[in-house]
Design a protein around this motif. Structure first.
Motif, PDB file in Angstrom:
ATOM      1  N   LEU A  52      90.234  26.639 -10.006  1.00 14.68           N
ATOM      2  CA  LEU A  52      89.679  26.812 -11.343  1.00 14.68           C
ATOM      3  C   LEU A  52      90.516  26.086 -12.387  1.00 14.68           C
ATOM      4  O   LEU A  52      89.977  25.478 -13.326  1.00 14.68           O
ATOM      5  N   HIS A  53      91.836  26.135 -12.250  1.00 20.25           N
ATOM      6  CA  HIS A  53      92.692  25.415 -13.198  1.00 20.25           C
ATOM      7  C   HIS A  53      92.437  23.914 -13.120  1.00 20.25           C
ATOM      8  O   HIS A  53      92.373  23.226 -14.150  1.00 20.25           O
ATOM      9  N   GLU A  54      92.280  23.396 -11.906  1.00 21.60           N
ATOM     10  CA  GLU A  54      91.996  21.971 -11.760  1.00 21.60           C
ATOM     11  C   GLU A  54      90.643  21.619 -12.365  1.00 21.60           C
ATOM     12  O   GLU A  54      90.481  20.555 -12.985  1.00 21.60           O
ATOM     13  N   ALA A  55      89.679  22.524 -12.211  1.00 20.13           N
ATOM     14  CA  ALA A  55      88.352  22.277 -12.772  1.00 20.13           C
ATOM     15  C   ALA A  55      88.390  22.225 -14.295  1.00 20.13           C
ATOM     16  O   ALA A  55      87.605  21.497 -14.923  1.00 20.13           O
ATOM     17  N   LEU A  56      89.289  22.983 -14.907  1.00 21.56           N
ATOM     18  CA  LEU A  56      89.414  22.922 -16.364  1.00 21.56           C
ATOM     19  C   LEU A  56      89.808  21.524 -16.813  1.00 21.56           C
ATOM     20  O   LEU A  56      89.353  21.029 -17.856  1.00 21.56           O
ATOM     21  N   ASP A  57      90.654  20.883 -16.014  1.00 15.66           N
ATOM     22  CA  ASP A  57      91.063  19.519 -16.362  1.00 15.66           C
ATOM     23  C   ASP A  57      89.900  18.535 -16.259  1.00 15.66           C
ATOM     24  O   ASP A  57      89.947  17.467 -16.867  1.00 15.66           O
ATOM     25  N   ASP A  58      88.892  18.901 -15.481  1.00 11.79           N
ATOM     26  CA  ASP A  58      87.723  18.023 -15.314  1.00 11.79           C
ATOM     27  C   ASP A  58      86.575  18.390 -16.250  1.00 11.79           C
ATOM     28  O   ASP A  58      85.488  17.819 -16.147  1.00 11.79           O
ATOM     29  N   SER A  59      86.823  19.317 -17.150  1.00 17.07           N
ATOM     30  CA  SER A  59      85.726  19.856 -17.957  1.00 17.07           C
ATOM     31  C   SER A  59      85.380  19.020 -19.185  1.00 17.07           C
ATOM     32  O   SER A  59      84.489  19.387 -19.950  1.00 17.07           O
ATOM     33  N   ALA A  60      86.066  17.918 -19.382  1.00 20.65           N
ATOM     34  CA  ALA A  60      85.713  17.058 -20.517  1.00 20.65           C
ATOM     35  C   ALA A  60      84.363  16.384 -20.293  1.00 20.65           C
ATOM     36  O   ALA A  60      83.635  16.097 -21.248  1.00 20.65           O
ATOM     37  N   GLY A  61      84.038  16.126 -19.024  1.00 20.52           N
ATOM     38  CA  GLY A  61      82.742  15.530 -18.721  1.00 20.52           C
ATOM     39  C   GLY A  61      81.680  16.589 -18.488  1.00 20.52           C
ATOM     40  O   GLY A  61      81.978  17.779 -18.334  1.00 20.52           O
ATOM     41  N   TYR A  62      80.422  16.174 -18.464  1.00 24.70           N
ATOM     42  CA  TYR A  62      79.337  17.110 -18.218  1.00 24.70           C
ATOM     43  C   TYR A  62      79.338  17.559 -16.751  1.00 24.70           C
ATOM     44  O   TYR A  62      79.750  16.811 -15.860  1.00 24.70           O
ATOM     45  N   PRO A 243      73.250  24.157 -16.910  1.00 24.50           N
ATOM     46  CA  PRO A 243      73.334  25.611 -17.067  1.00 24.50           C
ATOM     47  C   PRO A 243      74.577  26.239 -16.456  1.00 24.50           C
ATOM     48  O   PRO A 243      74.938  27.365 -16.815  1.00 24.50           O
ATOM     49  N   VAL A 244      75.233  25.546 -15.516  1.00 23.70           N
ATOM     50  CA  VAL A 244      76.397  26.110 -14.832  1.00 23.70           C
ATOM     51  C   VAL A 244      77.611  25.240 -15.147  1.00 23.70           C
ATOM     52  O   VAL A 244      77.568  24.017 -15.015  1.00 23.70           O
ATOM     53  N   SER A 245      78.698  25.862 -15.551  1.00 22.95           N
ATOM     54  CA  SER A 245      79.881  25.146 -16.010  1.00 22.95           C
ATOM     55  C   SER A 245      80.618  24.461 -14.861  1.00 22.95           C
ATOM     56  O   SER A 245      80.456  24.815 -13.688  1.00 22.95           O
ATOM     57  N   THR A 246      81.467  23.506 -15.215  1.00 22.22           N
ATOM     58  CA  THR A 246      82.263  22.802 -14.210  1.00 22.22           C
ATOM     59  C   THR A 246      83.168  23.747 -13.420  1.00 22.22           C
ATOM     60  O   THR A 246      83.236  23.650 -12.186  1.00 22.22           O
ATOM     61  N   PRO A 247      83.885  24.699 -14.040  1.00 17.39           N
ATOM     62  CA  PRO A 247      84.674  25.638 -13.232  1.00 17.39           C
ATOM     63  C   PRO A 247      83.814  26.486 -12.297  1.00 17.39           C
ATOM     64  O   PRO A 247      84.216  26.756 -11.156  1.00 17.39           O
ATOM     65  N   ALA A 248      82.649  26.904 -12.750  1.00 16.47           N
ATOM     66  CA  ALA A 248      81.774  27.688 -11.887  1.00 16.47           C
ATOM     67  C   ALA A 248      81.293  26.863 -10.701  1.00 16.47           C
ATOM     68  O   ALA A 248      81.210  27.363  -9.563  1.00 16.47           O
ATOM     69  N   LEU A 249      80.976  25.601 -10.937  1.00 14.43           N
ATOM     70  CA  LEU A 249      80.554  24.725  -9.844  1.00 14.43           C
ATOM     71  C   LEU A 249      81.691  24.519  -8.843  1.00 14.43           C
ATOM     72  O   LEU A 249      81.470  24.497  -7.629  1.00 14.43           O
ATOM     73  N   ALA A 250      82.908  24.378  -9.352  1.00 12.02           N
ATOM     74  CA  ALA A 250      84.055  24.224  -8.467  1.00 12.02           C
ATOM     75  C   ALA A 250      84.243  25.478  -7.610  1.00 12.02           C
ATOM     76  O   ALA A 250      84.554  25.393  -6.415  1.00 12.02           O
ATOM     77  N   ALA A 251      84.040  26.650  -8.215  1.00 11.35           N
ATOM     78  CA  ALA A 251      84.160  27.903  -7.463  1.00 11.35           C
ATOM     79  C   ALA A 251      83.092  27.994  -6.384  1.00 11.35           C
ATOM     80  O   ALA A 251      83.364  28.432  -5.253  1.00 11.35           O
TER      81      ALA A 251
END
Length: 363
Positions: A52-62, A243-251
């Motif tokens: 999840l922490h890594e996904a936050l770093d990728d959250s700048a993109g859609y 509809p689903v965030s990048t961290p949620a998709l990573a999870a």
């Protein structure tokens, strides 16, 4: 199979009698031991936190849902077109309610109330099918009216913790009917023996799953629905873009790997032992209803509303049962925790039930 005559089926009231939007989180407050919310303690694990922490770093993109959708599809042996990723299971219920136009929707109760709430909000009439404690809250296919074109049932069911046989639920599927099976707690049962998530041969079957319970991700809002491609597309048409965030998709991708599923199964096996410890520690005045198979048990407690209030005063939060259609103030749902916590809770409950009520009121 013919319907059991003692199993009542009745139109739902206007909603004023039962608060369908009340959930276990409403029972919580700082300082209380949480037995009200059925999320596994100690989750998410460290490896998932890192994801999840890594996904936050990728959250700048859609968000790109493709990899997560493919991962979920592979985990259940489905085509990606049969997978809809959602912001938690609750969103899936809302999307389905908006995508279909049932003439007669039947919701099996007692059960999680969000599906009925979603159907009501979409303007659909709802019929409640109340299962009975005397039958162990078990559903037989013949209990459901032949003319129902939408049937909603949980498996295992919240709050009864009853696990229905897959064959019984599969018998409800037929052309012209949508069968919605809420499997939010399916991974709390070792091996998921009664899951329909991989069944592509049943017409109109929609299975809803969640990562909330086992992985401790209630705040992330992550789940998915599995069903026929056409119906999934109709539900997807009700969603906004991304509809689903990048961290949620990573999870989603991380929790559907073979290693993660093996970890979830190990947690489910430990849960069996912890649930037995809870049940064995309960005082004799308390009745365990049904045959619990999930991460919670449904109890019938004498003078349950008073007992729940005193438990709260003594630091314990449990889920009231009277906001589930078909249950009363004497019903309490209790989450399974580690044996030490369960025994401490049982001791507190024993003390309350053994004390003179008049004395308790003056404490």
């Amino acid at each position: 199979m013919t319907a059991r005559p003692a199993t009542p089926e009745a139109p739902a009231p206007d909603g004023s009698a039962v608060d369908l939007r009340h959930h276990g989180d409403a029972e919580l407050a700082p300082g209380l031991v949480d037995l009200a919310v059925n999320v596994r303690a100690g989750a998410p694990p460290a490896w998932l936190r890192a994801v999840l922490h890594e996904a936050l770093d990728d959250s700048a993109g859609y968000p790109d849902a493709g990899p997560a959708r493919s991962a979920v599809a592979a985990a259940h042996g489905r085509d990606p077109s049969e997978v809809l990723l959602t912001a938690g299971a609750a969103e899936a219920f809302t999307l389905l309610a908006r995508a279909v136009q049932p003439r007669r929707a039947v919701v099996v109760h007692p059960s999680f109330t969000e599906p009925e709430a979603a159907l009501r909000a979409a303007g659909h009439p709802v019929t409640r099918l109340h299962l009975r404690a005397a039958d162990g809250y078990r559903l037989e296919p013949g209990d459901v009216s032949q003319d129902a074109d939408l049937v909603v049932v949980g498996n295992p069911t919240n709050p009864t913790s009853v696990l229905h046989p897959a064959r019984s639920l599969a018998a409800l599927a037929r052309p012209g009917r949508v069968l919605l099976v809420d499997e939010a707690f399916a991974d709390t049962v070792p091996g998921e023996p009664e899951s329909l998530s991989g069944r592509t041969d049943l017409p109109g079957l929609v299975v809803v799953r969640s990562l909330t319970k086992t992985w401790g991700l209630a705040g992330l809002r992550v789940g998915y629905a599995l069903g026929p491609a056409g119906l999934v597309a109709g539900m997807a048409a009700q969603q906004p873009h991304w509809p689903v965030s990048t961290p949620a998709l990573a999870a989603l991708a991380a929790c559907t790997t073979p290693a993660a599923r093996a970890e979830a199964d190990a947690a489910a096996r430990a849960l069996e032992e912890h649930r037995s410890a809870l049940v064995e520690a309960l005082p004799p005045q308390v009745e365990v209803l049904g045959r619990p198979r999930s991460s919670f048990v449904l109890l019938r407690v004498p003078d349950g509303e008073r007992v729940r209030r005193i438990l709260r005063e003594r630091g314990w939060a449990v889920r009231r049962g009277d906001t589930f259609p078909g249950l009363s103030r004497d019903h309490l749902r209790v989450a399974v925790r580690d044996p030490e916590t369960s025994r401490a809770f049982a001791a507190a409950l024993t003390g309350i039930l053994s004390a003179d009520p008049a004395a308790e009121e003056t404490r």
